[in-house]
Design a protein around this motif. Structure first.
Motif, PDB file in Angstrom:
ATOM      1  N   THR A  83      -7.320 -53.609  28.404  1.00 52.95           N
ATOM      2  CA  THR A  83      -6.140 -53.781  27.508  1.00 52.95           C
ATOM      3  C   THR A  83      -6.315 -52.865  26.336  1.00 52.95           C
ATOM      4  O   THR A  83      -7.267 -53.083  25.562  1.00 52.95           O
ATOM      5  CB  THR A  83      -5.549 -55.160  27.168  1.00 52.95           C
ATOM      6  OG1 THR A  83      -5.171 -55.871  28.180  1.00 52.95           O
ATOM      7  CG2 THR A  83      -4.568 -55.247  26.101  1.00 52.95           C
ATOM      8  N   ALA A  84      -5.259 -52.021  26.112  1.00 51.73           N
ATOM      9  CA  ALA A  84      -5.395 -50.949  25.016  1.00 51.73           C
ATOM     10  C   ALA A  84      -4.183 -49.846  25.115  1.00 51.73           C
ATOM     11  O   ALA A  84      -3.355 -49.892  26.071  1.00 51.73           O
ATOM     12  CB  ALA A  84      -6.785 -50.031  25.079  1.00 51.73           C
ATOM     13  N   VAL A  85      -3.975 -49.288  23.783  1.00 52.86           N
ATOM     14  CA  VAL A  85      -3.203 -48.011  24.044  1.00 52.86           C
ATOM     15  C   VAL A  85      -4.061 -46.928  24.591  1.00 52.86           C
ATOM     16  O   VAL A  85      -4.898 -46.604  24.072  1.00 52.86           O
ATOM     17  CB  VAL A  85      -2.635 -47.677  22.603  1.00 52.86           C
ATOM     18  CG1 VAL A  85      -1.889 -46.428  22.546  1.00 52.86           C
ATOM     19  CG2 VAL A  85      -1.856 -49.123  22.230  1.00 52.86           C
ATOM     20  N   TYR A  86      -3.479 -46.422  25.668  1.00 50.85           N
ATOM     21  CA  TYR A  86      -3.971 -45.088  26.217  1.00 50.85           C
ATOM     22  C   TYR A  86      -3.449 -43.704  25.880  1.00 50.85           C
ATOM     23  O   TYR A  86      -2.099 -43.574  25.881  1.00 50.85           O
ATOM     24  CB  TYR A  86      -3.945 -45.346  27.619  1.00 50.85           C
ATOM     25  CG  TYR A  86      -4.954 -46.497  28.559  1.00 50.85           C
ATOM     26  CD1 TYR A  86      -4.771 -47.659  28.088  1.00 50.85           C
ATOM     27  CD2 TYR A  86      -6.087 -45.873  29.093  1.00 50.85           C
ATOM     28  CE1 TYR A  86      -5.627 -48.566  28.615  1.00 50.85           C
ATOM     29  CE2 TYR A  86      -6.863 -46.760  29.555  1.00 50.85           C
ATOM     30  CZ  TYR A  86      -6.601 -48.212  29.239  1.00 50.85           C
ATOM     31  OH  TYR A  86      -7.689 -49.124  29.686  1.00 50.85           O
ATOM     32  N   TYR A  87      -4.325 -42.818  25.569  1.00 49.19           N
ATOM     33  CA  TYR A  87      -3.871 -41.696  24.933  1.00 49.19           C
ATOM     34  C   TYR A  87      -4.380 -40.732  25.754  1.00 49.19           C
ATOM     35  O   TYR A  87      -5.614 -40.474  26.104  1.00 49.19           O
ATOM     36  CB  TYR A  87      -4.377 -41.528  23.501  1.00 49.19           C
ATOM     37  CG  TYR A  87      -3.996 -42.494  22.500  1.00 49.19           C
ATOM     38  CD1 TYR A  87      -4.712 -43.670  22.155  1.00 49.19           C
ATOM     39  CD2 TYR A  87      -2.930 -42.185  21.812  1.00 49.19           C
ATOM     40  CE1 TYR A  87      -4.410 -44.370  21.435  1.00 49.19           C
ATOM     41  CE2 TYR A  87      -2.584 -43.144  20.749  1.00 49.19           C
ATOM     42  CZ  TYR A  87      -3.200 -44.328  20.577  1.00 49.19           C
ATOM     43  OH  TYR A  87      -2.975 -45.096  19.580  1.00 49.19           O
ATOM     44  N   CYS A  88      -3.530 -39.469  25.979  1.00 48.34           N
ATOM     45  CA  CYS A  88      -3.610 -38.330  26.711  1.00 48.34           C
ATOM     46  C   CYS A  88      -4.047 -37.379  25.512  1.00 48.34           C
ATOM     47  O   CYS A  88      -3.684 -37.544  24.530  1.00 48.34           O
ATOM     48  CB  CYS A  88      -2.596 -37.766  27.325  1.00 48.34           C
ATOM     49  SG  CYS A  88      -2.519 -36.238  28.092  1.00 48.34           S
ATOM     50  N   ALA A  89      -5.269 -36.273  25.938  1.00 48.48           N
ATOM     51  CA  ALA A  89      -5.607 -35.454  24.778  1.00 48.48           C
ATOM     52  C   ALA A  89      -5.976 -34.175  25.575  1.00 48.48           C
ATOM     53  O   ALA A  89      -6.355 -34.187  26.814  1.00 48.48           O
ATOM     54  CB  ALA A  89      -6.798 -35.856  23.991  1.00 48.48           C
ATOM     55  N   ALA A  90      -5.972 -33.130  24.871  1.00 50.05           N
ATOM     56  CA  ALA A  90      -6.091 -31.647  25.447  1.00 50.05           C
ATOM     57  C   ALA A  90      -7.056 -31.079  24.375  1.00 50.05           C
ATOM     58  O   ALA A  90      -6.955 -31.181  23.012  1.00 50.05           O
ATOM     59  CB  ALA A  90      -4.825 -30.828  25.540  1.00 50.05           C
ATOM     60  N   GLY A  91      -8.026 -30.253  24.852  1.00 55.62           N
ATOM     61  CA  GLY A  91      -8.934 -29.569  24.125  1.00 55.62           C
ATOM     62  C   GLY A  91      -9.602 -28.356  24.836  1.00 55.62           C
ATOM     63  O   GLY A  91      -9.617 -28.068  25.981  1.00 55.62           O
ATOM     64  N   ASP A  92     -10.413 -27.711  24.064  1.00 54.44           N
ATOM     65  CA  ASP A  92     -11.349 -26.687  24.688  1.00 54.44           C
ATOM     66  C   ASP A  92     -12.664 -27.089  25.027  1.00 54.44           C
ATOM     67  O   ASP A  92     -13.149 -26.172  26.290  1.00 54.44           O
ATOM     68  CB  ASP A  92     -11.739 -25.528  23.565  1.00 54.44           C
ATOM     69  CG  ASP A  92     -10.192 -25.102  23.007  1.00 54.44           C
ATOM     70  OD1 ASP A  92      -9.909 -24.866  21.859  1.00 54.44           O
ATOM     71  OD2 ASP A  92      -9.229 -24.864  23.953  1.00 54.44           O
ATOM     72  N   SER A  93     -13.148 -27.845  24.725  1.00 50.33           N
ATOM     73  CA  SER A  93     -14.396 -28.693  25.229  1.00 50.33           C
ATOM     74  C   SER A  93     -14.608 -29.630  26.088  1.00 50.33           C
ATOM     75  O   SER A  93     -13.829 -30.738  26.021  1.00 50.33           O
ATOM     76  CB  SER A  93     -15.333 -28.906  23.892  1.00 50.33           C
ATOM     77  OG  SER A  93     -15.452 -28.040  23.027  1.00 50.33           O
ATOM     78  N   TYR A  94     -15.243 -29.523  27.262  1.00 46.50           N
ATOM     79  CA  TYR A  94     -15.400 -30.510  28.226  1.00 46.50           C
ATOM     80  C   TYR A  94     -16.436 -31.849  27.622  1.00 46.50           C
ATOM     81  O   TYR A  94     -17.681 -31.664  27.612  1.00 46.50           O
ATOM     82  CB  TYR A  94     -16.160 -30.017  29.466  1.00 46.50           C
ATOM     83  CG  TYR A  94     -16.254 -31.045  30.433  1.00 46.50           C
ATOM     84  CD1 TYR A  94     -17.310 -31.235  31.314  1.00 46.50           C
ATOM     85  CD2 TYR A  94     -14.898 -31.792  31.072  1.00 46.50           C
ATOM     86  CE1 TYR A  94     -17.346 -32.194  32.168  1.00 46.50           C
ATOM     87  CE2 TYR A  94     -15.301 -32.557  32.331  1.00 46.50           C
ATOM     88  CZ  TYR A  94     -16.446 -32.885  32.694  1.00 46.50           C
ATOM     89  OH  TYR A  94     -16.464 -33.665  33.823  1.00 46.50           O
ATOM     90  N   SER A  95     -15.679 -32.655  26.875  1.00 48.44           N
ATOM     91  CA  SER A  95     -16.555 -33.493  26.093  1.00 48.44           C
ATOM     92  C   SER A  95     -15.889 -35.091  26.058  1.00 48.44           C
ATOM     93  O   SER A  95     -14.898 -35.154  26.474  1.00 48.44           O
ATOM     94  CB  SER A  95     -16.246 -33.128  24.498  1.00 48.44           C
ATOM     95  OG  SER A  95     -16.980 -34.014  23.863  1.00 48.44           O
ATOM     96  N   SER A  96     -16.690 -36.093  25.612  1.00 47.28           N
ATOM     97  CA  SER A  96     -16.415 -37.187  25.799  1.00 47.28           C
ATOM     98  C   SER A  96     -16.072 -37.672  24.319  1.00 47.28           C
ATOM     99  O   SER A  96     -15.780 -38.951  23.871  1.00 47.28           O
ATOM    100  CB  SER A  96     -17.517 -38.279  26.157  1.00 47.28           C
ATOM    101  OG  SER A  96     -18.679 -38.040  25.577  1.00 47.28           O
TER     102      SER A  96
END
Length: 122
Positions: free
Chosen positions: A91-104
């Motif tokens: 249970t949470a709010v889920y966010y989509c994100a875009a970036g330049d680095s393959y990172s956690s």
């Protein structure tokens, strides 16, 4: 600029499934690494999954590996999160994100959606 809009959240019973979608617009979608993060009430935002531009290489948080699958369709400018065997802890709010680095790491991502809420009942 990249605009991201998530959808697909909702209420589901434990053990159930949901598919989250994220629609991207603006700059070339295929140029970006895409990630999913989540934030539960009273907790910090945490990494869920990421996918490279090629759509082949993925990585997952230990808490979701084997239950969640991230995928993307570069032709449609979409990224998905298939969630199976859901637990109340998801249970949470889920966010989509875009970036330049393959990172956690959340600071590695430049663009964020507004989030979609997932509630898993026991």
């Amino acid at each position: 600029q990249v605009q991201l809009v998530e959808s697909g959240g909702g209420l589901v019973q434990a053990g159930g499934s949901l598919r989250l979608s994220c629609a991207a617009s603006g700059r070339t979608f295929s140029n970006y690494v895409m990630g999913w993060f989540r934030q539960a009430p009273g907790k910090e935002r945490e990494f869920v999954a990421a996918i490279r531009r090629s759509a082949i290489i993925t990585r997952y948080a230990d808490s979701v590996r084997g239950r969640f699958t991230i995928s993307r369709d570069n032709a449609k400018n979409m990224v998905y999160l298939h969630m199976n065997s859901l637990k109340p802890d998801d249970t949470a709010v889920y966010y989509c994100a875009a970036g330049d680095s393959y990172s956690s790491s959340a600071p590695s991502y430049n663009y964020w959606g507004q989030g979609t809420k997932v509630t898993v009942s026991s």
